[in-house]
Design an enzyme around this catalytic site. Structure first.
Site: not given
Length: 582
Positions: A385, A473
């Site tokens: 990410t 996460g």
């Protein structure tokens, strides 16, 4: 961020020495060496505009857009496109995107959910026919529709000033001419290659002679340049309804997958209303499910009931209370967060102060909980990410997060397109053969999976204050709550708030196919910098404490100083990033 690159491990003894010294220093936001407030660098301060991303070249592209008259949204899109090329270990146009935007014209926040759905042709029975009890992490089966390109154009239509072709041009040039790979990215790229090399198109498009590019080595991706040029010419439909979509369809038909042209052509993201909770006079904003943002609000609501002016940073009481609040929020996260089109979550109740007070009452101040249950109906009856942020001279601020999910995603790289599809579908719960599931996140065709990626924003007295995020996460809501506490409870500046040592609690019950209920209290990962006295006290309370090697997220932030009329920027010291302004 999962761990410190090997080339950086000469810092480990220094950090550990700091942790030892902290044991004899007052428990505060202590530097790991001197005992002063810890920051790897000064805050960046600029009068006109600011950008903070996880890659210096992407930050410079964002500034170029702003200097050329673009809005903060133009800068964010341009930087995101660049990161898809330069940091493919964390994002790309094969993934999803979420954003929160402060619009100075309407004086309010706007949210966009750019997450895609599972293929309509892929059924639960197909997983069972293949003998699977969980959705695999890689390959064709966890692939869901990529939502990023749609999100770019939706956000640009409302908030952009410059043509999309201008926003994509710098990345197209870097993709053709090359750019040097940065250190942390090279580390994760190297880790991804052995895992993803078996999947068609990956080695040909994302390696150099079968290996990852090394730190400082020039990387080119002409296939991605061609794809972005097609998008620049033809808009979002070039991706979802044109030759790019047809190429993806043909690729998955050849390689045992189920993503089809019809899935892409019917995709549509959606504008959503951000939700908030007030924390000591500051409104903290997140996006509602299918993302996990409200977990940060639940954690903060519970912690607001404690007086942290009397609880030092890094003390056992600080870490214990944070961890217990996280366990409660994550029990609800596992039970309620999912695609609201299939199973609406009771968001208003979950983020209410009354509910937080009820759950807070169950926390033992001296003992770690081994098992935590989600909310009951009675309690809810009340009626890898990337993250980036940009801000412009008009006052627009963009909080944007984008991801392929697990590192470089599924490994599935369609012929000649230069990007990898995400593996977000792994997050679904797969019911056993012959059984149906009432779990909100149970797999179904055409459904959005539970999402971990969350942008965040803080307003104060109705004005924008901080645009920020912490990727990584399940670390993300934990990181959001810690940043808010560091700024408000512990009085840190914007850079100190990100550099302060972090807490991550692991092994709560998860809302995914790998879910097992927490039965042993999980474990706390403490970054170096916490006193050993704190560690000993936590263990005496029944916590399992470990020093994990780096799973503490990646932070970027921009703060608005209304009194001085300037922006303040901060960037994650654990990544390759940069905050810069003018």
């Amino acid at each position: 961020m999962r761990r410190l690159p090997s080339s950086c491990r000469h810092l480990r003894p220094l950090l550990l020495a700091g942790a030892l010294l902290c044991a004899v220093l007052p428990a505060a936001a202590a530097d790991r060496i001197s005992g002063q407030a810890f920051a790897t660098r000064s805050e960046v301060i600029a009068p006109q505009a600011m950008a903070a991303t996880s890659h210096p070249l992407a930050t410079q592209i964002a500034l170029d857009m702003l200097k050329a008259g673009g809005s903060a949204m133009d800068a964010a899109i341009a930087a995101n496109a660049a990161l898809g090329l330069m940091e493919p270990t964390g994002n790309g146009i094969g993934g999803d995107l979420f954003a929160i935007v402060w619009d100075p014209k309407t004086q309010k926040l706007h949210g966009y959910n750019g997450s895609g759905r599972s293929p309509r042709a892929l059924t639960v029975e197909e997983f069972h026919r293949r003998g699977l009890s969980e959705i695999p992490a890689h390959g064709p089966l966890p692939v869901s529709v990529p939502g990023t390109v749609d999100a770019w154009f939706a956000l640009h239509e409302r908030f952009g000033k410059r043509p999309m072709a201008d926003n994509l041009a710098p990345t197209i040039a870097y993709a053709r001419n090359g750019h040097p790979v940065h250190e942390v990215i090279a580390h994760y790229w190297e880790r991804s290659v052995p895992r993803l090399s078996p999947y068609p198109g990956f080695v040909e498009q994302f390696t150099i002679d079968g290996r990852a590019p090394r730190k400082g080595q020039m990387w080119r991706n002409p296939n991605l340049a061609n794809t972005l040029e097609a998008i620049a010419r033809g808009g979002r439909d070039a991706f979802y309804k044109g030759d790019i979509a047809r190429t993806m369809d043909a690729y998955f038909r050849r390689h045992d997958g189920f993503l089809r042209y019809e899935d892409l052509a019917s995709h549509q993201g959606e504008w959503v209303e951000p939700v908030s909770s007030n924390y000591r006079g500051h409104d903290v904003w997140e996006l509602p499910p299918n993302s996990q943002g409200i977990a940060a609000l639940q954690i903060l609501n519970i912690l607001e009931g404690y007086d942290f002016s009397k609880i030092p940073f890094g003390s056992a009481e600080h870490v214990h209370l944070f961890t217990e609040a996280k366990k409660i929020a994550f029990a609800d996260r596992a039970r309620f967060y999912a695609d609201p089109a299939f199973s609406p979550a009771p968001v208003a109740q979950l983020i209410s102060k009354g509910y937080a007070a009820a759950r807070r009452a169950g926390i033992d101040p001296q003992r770690a909980a081994r098992v935590v249950q989600p909310a009951t109906p009675a309690q809810l009856e009340e009626g890898d990410t990337i993250y980036l942020t940009t801000a412009d001279a008009d006052g627009m601020m963009v909080s944007l997060i984008q991801s392929n999910y697990r590192g470089m995603g599924s490994g599935m790289a369609p012929d000649g397109l230069g990007f990898i599809l995400q593996d977000r579908g792994e997050m679904f719960v797969l019911p056993p053969p012959g059984q149906t599931s009432d779990h909100p996140n149970a797999y179904a065709p055409g459904k959005r999976p539970f999402q971990t990626i969350i942008p965040a924003f803080i307003t104060k007295d109705g004005k924008p204050w901080v645009s920020f995020g912490v990727m990584g996460g399940a670390m993300q809501p934990q990181g959001h709550a810690q940043i808010v506490m560091n700024l408000i409870d512990f009085g840190m500046n914007l850079q100190e708030a990100g550099d302060a040592p972090r807490i991550q609690h692991e092994r709560s019950t998860e809302p995914t196919g790998q879910a097992t209920a927490m039965s042993d209290g999980g474990e706390i990962n403490l970054e170096t910098g916490f006193p050993y006295a704190t560690v000993r006290a936590l263990m005496q309370m029944g916590h399992k404490v470990t020093f994990a090697d780096g799973p503490y997220g990646g932070y970027q932030a921009i703060m608005r100083d209304h009194e001085q009329g300037v922006y303040i920027g901060a960037s994650e010291s654990r990544k390759d990033g940069q905050a810069a302004g003018y």
